[in-house]
Design an enzyme around this catalytic site. Sequence first.
Site, PDB file in Angstrom:
ATOM      1  N   ASP A 139      39.421  17.377  26.968  1.00  0.00           N
ATOM      2  CA  ASP A 139      38.547  16.617  26.076  1.00  0.00           C
ATOM      3  C   ASP A 139      39.358  15.907  25.009  1.00  0.00           C
ATOM      4  O   ASP A 139      40.442  16.293  24.664  1.00  0.00           O
ATOM      5  CB  ASP A 139      37.583  17.560  25.354  1.00  0.00           C
ATOM      6  CG  ASP A 139      36.587  18.161  26.304  1.00  0.00           C
ATOM      7  OD1 ASP A 139      36.376  17.559  27.357  1.00  0.00           O
ATOM      8  OD2 ASP A 139      36.046  19.223  25.991  1.00  0.00           O
ATOM      9  N   ASN A 192      25.073  32.664  27.000  1.00  0.00           N
ATOM     10  CA  ASN A 192      25.077  31.351  26.361  1.00  0.00           C
ATOM     11  C   ASN A 192      24.233  31.303  25.087  1.00  0.00           C
ATOM     12  O   ASN A 192      24.132  30.265  24.448  1.00  0.00           O
ATOM     13  CB  ASN A 192      24.643  30.268  27.351  1.00  0.00           C
ATOM     14  CG  ASN A 192      25.734  30.034  28.389  1.00  0.00           C
ATOM     15  OD1 ASN A 192      26.861  30.488  28.205  1.00  0.00           O
ATOM     16  ND2 ASN A 192      25.392  29.361  29.470  1.00  0.00           N
ATOM     17  N   ASP A 219      23.625  26.094  36.136  1.00  0.00           N
ATOM     18  CA  ASP A 219      24.241  27.422  36.238  1.00  0.00           C
ATOM     19  C   ASP A 219      23.673  28.260  37.385  1.00  0.00           C
ATOM     20  O   ASP A 219      24.145  29.369  37.638  1.00  0.00           O
ATOM     21  CB  ASP A 219      24.084  28.193  34.912  1.00  0.00           C
ATOM     22  CG  ASP A 219      24.891  27.550  33.793  1.00  0.00           C
ATOM     23  OD1 ASP A 219      25.772  26.725  34.085  1.00  0.00           O
ATOM     24  OD2 ASP A 219      24.630  27.876  32.617  1.00  0.00           O
TER      25      ASP A 219
HETATM   26  N1  EPU Z   1      28.706  16.054  27.145  1.00  0.00           N
HETATM   27  C1  EPU Z   1      29.258  14.909  26.672  1.00  0.00           C
HETATM   28  N2  EPU Z   1      29.480  14.786  25.330  1.00  0.00           N
HETATM   29  C2  EPU Z   1      29.173  15.775  24.436  1.00  0.00           C
HETATM   30  C3  EPU Z   1      28.592  16.941  24.928  1.00  0.00           C
HETATM   31  C4  EPU Z   1      28.383  17.071  26.286  1.00  0.00           C
HETATM   32  O1  EPU Z   1      29.549  14.012  27.417  1.00  0.00           O
HETATM   33  O2  EPU Z   1      29.398  15.584  23.219  1.00  0.00           O
HETATM   34  C5  EPU Z   1      28.479  16.205  28.597  1.00  0.00           C
HETATM   35  C6  EPU Z   1      29.351  17.279  29.207  1.00  0.00           C
HETATM   36  O3  EPU Z   1      30.623  16.804  29.553  1.00  0.00           O
HETATM   37  C7  EPU Z   1      28.536  17.702  30.406  1.00  0.00           C
HETATM   38  C8  EPU Z   1      27.097  17.538  29.939  1.00  0.00           C
HETATM   39  O4  EPU Z   1      27.156  16.657  28.814  1.00  0.00           O
HETATM   40  O5  EPU Z   1      28.756  16.828  31.480  1.00  0.00           O
HETATM   41  C9  EPU Z   1      26.393  18.827  29.595  1.00  0.00           C
HETATM   42  O6  EPU Z   1      27.016  19.415  28.520  1.00  0.00           O
HETATM   43  P1  EPU Z   1      26.281  20.405  27.513  1.00  0.00           P
HETATM   44  O7  EPU Z   1      26.800  20.088  26.144  1.00  0.00           O
HETATM   45  O8  EPU Z   1      24.806  20.383  27.713  1.00  0.00           O
HETATM   46  O9  EPU Z   1      26.797  21.807  27.990  1.00  0.00           O
HETATM   47  P2  EPU Z   1      27.670  22.844  27.187  1.00  0.00           P
HETATM   48  O10 EPU Z   1      27.064  23.130  25.859  1.00  0.00           O
HETATM   49  O11 EPU Z   1      29.096  22.469  27.252  1.00  0.00           O
HETATM   50  C10 EPU Z   1      26.286  24.889  28.052  1.00  0.00           C
HETATM   51  C11 EPU Z   1      26.589  26.186  28.746  1.00  0.00           C
HETATM   52  C12 EPU Z   1      26.956  25.917  30.186  1.00  0.00           C
HETATM   53  C13 EPU Z   1      25.786  25.217  30.854  1.00  0.00           C
HETATM   54  C14 EPU Z   1      25.472  23.921  30.090  1.00  0.00           C
HETATM   55  C15 EPU Z   1      24.262  23.192  30.630  1.00  0.00           C
HETATM   56  C16 EPU Z   1      27.497  27.540  26.982  1.00  0.00           C
HETATM   57  C17 EPU Z   1      28.654  28.270  26.430  1.00  0.00           C
HETATM   58  N3  EPU Z   1      27.700  26.853  28.082  1.00  0.00           N
HETATM   59  O12 EPU Z   1      27.485  24.129  28.103  1.00  0.00           O
HETATM   60  O13 EPU Z   1      27.136  27.204  30.785  1.00  0.00           O
HETATM   61  O14 EPU Z   1      26.133  24.914  32.182  1.00  0.00           O
HETATM   62  O15 EPU Z   1      25.213  24.238  28.712  1.00  0.00           O
HETATM   63  O16 EPU Z   1      23.154  24.011  30.633  1.00  0.00           O
HETATM   64  O17 EPU Z   1      26.392  27.618  26.452  1.00  0.00           O
HETATM   65  C18 EPU Z   1      28.017  28.765  32.318  1.00  0.00           C
HETATM   66  O18 EPU Z   1      27.423  29.644  31.695  1.00  0.00           O
HETATM   67  O19 EPU Z   1      28.547  28.992  33.439  1.00  0.00           O
HETATM   68  C19 EPU Z   1      28.096  27.425  31.736  1.00  0.00           C
HETATM   69  C20 EPU Z   1      29.001  26.535  32.127  1.00  0.00           C
END
Ligand code: EPU
Length: 422
Positions: free
Chosen positions: A118, A23, A307
């Site tokens: 989305d 990540n 995670d």
């Molecule tokens: N969210 C919104 N609006 C946005 C952005 C996010 O509603 O504009 C919501 C999402 O729907 C979710 C929550 O906020 O319910 C968390 O989302 P976040 O943006 O923090 O996560 P992400 O960037 O999509 C990354 C990791 C995930 C990890 C999460 C939380 C990467 C590629 N993915 O996702 O990793 O679970 O942060 O720490 O960096 C994994 O590795 O298995 C994985 C899913």
Amino acid sequence: MEVLRVTGGRRLVGEVSLAGAKNSVLKLMAATLLAPGTSTITNVPDILDVEIMAELMRRLGCDVHHDRDGGLVRIDVPEQPDHRADYDLVRRMRASICVLGPLVTRVRAADVALPGGDNIGSRGLDMHVDGLRRMGADVTSEHGYLLAQASDRLQGAHTWLDFPSVGATETILMAAVLAQGETVIDNAAREPEIVDICQMLLAMGACIEGVGTSTLTIEGVERLDPVEHATVPDRIVAGTWAVAAAMTQGDVFIRGGHADHLAMPLEKLVTAGASIDEEPGGFRVRMDGRPQAVDIVTLPYPGFPTDLQPQFIAMNAIAEGAALVTENLFEARFRFVQELARLGADVRTDGHHALVRGRARLSAAPVEATDIRAGAGLVLAGLVAEGETTVYGVSHIDRGYAGFIPKLQGLGAGIVRMDQPD
Ligand code: EPU
């Protein structure tokens, strides 16, 4: 199609080495788009998602050299990269959205396919879009693509995130480093992977204050330089090894592990009965006896990471006592519980809560991984189940765990990869 055949009942003993964080590395690769020229990223994990990201960078006009054995990616970014991320890649890896911020600020345009489910303004990308709009980008959605354009250089702006989203923080941060003037991101995510990106951007010449805090202040610069940067070790993989050691009543030294990136999960393991010792170059996890059940609540960093939630449910499934697990980030993560139930686990879910009643034993069965962390959780459960567990959906595990099977074998686990039986 391949499956994993896991023979339960063996203690894990020995040492494993960590590679860089999935990540983080994907975002570091995207960040290279911010500077023309050749950037090099080291400590790159040999996982499928890096291959997909490399392919995406090539389609954007970059020349990408990926040395899988050497753990190195060298990216030559042209003066004028292309700006389209096609659906065939985005559907394979949602994280492709991380090119949005760099592209819109550097080439003033980005067409990125929307990850399934989305839409603009709806849950998922609203904070990314809102941040870019505040900086002057015009963002719309058409034919399944998010289209972002800027007629001029982006302008620094003050943004408040409703929630410390990792992805939205990264998009706005990477857009802000080349914008004109000051950007403030309030309620920013502060995961170690965000700190890693900030450190790379700083080395490229960016001006960022508040790194590692929930307020990032960025003063845009006109140009960034290419860089060489080593990816931060993967704390989620480290946490997975730590749970594996505890569940199998083993003794594992996790080389490269930063215990301070895992303060909350390691504290939970201590409550479960494990001992954790920081030693030069990493930390050791030891466990004697059956774990005690531990409640967990997932939250953004420094809270308990979502995670590691499936892995802790797997541990609670064989623990003494009952545990309440609350998932605050991704409700769909509980889908894996149905698979765990096939191994005899006693887990009841209600909304974003799961009640896990520990059982003295699990019994092997065929199970299917539905995402990376579910896959890891099922393998861990298989390590302690009586008999031979077959794990389907191995490609999910390959997306996030470099050399998982040989490393498990090296610790004494009974696990082999084989062709899927008919
Ligand atoms: N969210 C919104 N609006 C946005 C952005 C996010 O509603 O504009 C919501 C999402 O729907 C979710 C929550 O906020 O319910 C968390 O989302 P976040 O943006 O923090 O996560 P992400 O960037 O999509 C990354 C990791 C995930 C990890 C999460 C939380 C990467 C590629 N993915 O996702 O990793 O679970 O942060 O720490 O960096 C994994 O590795 O298995 C994985 C899913």
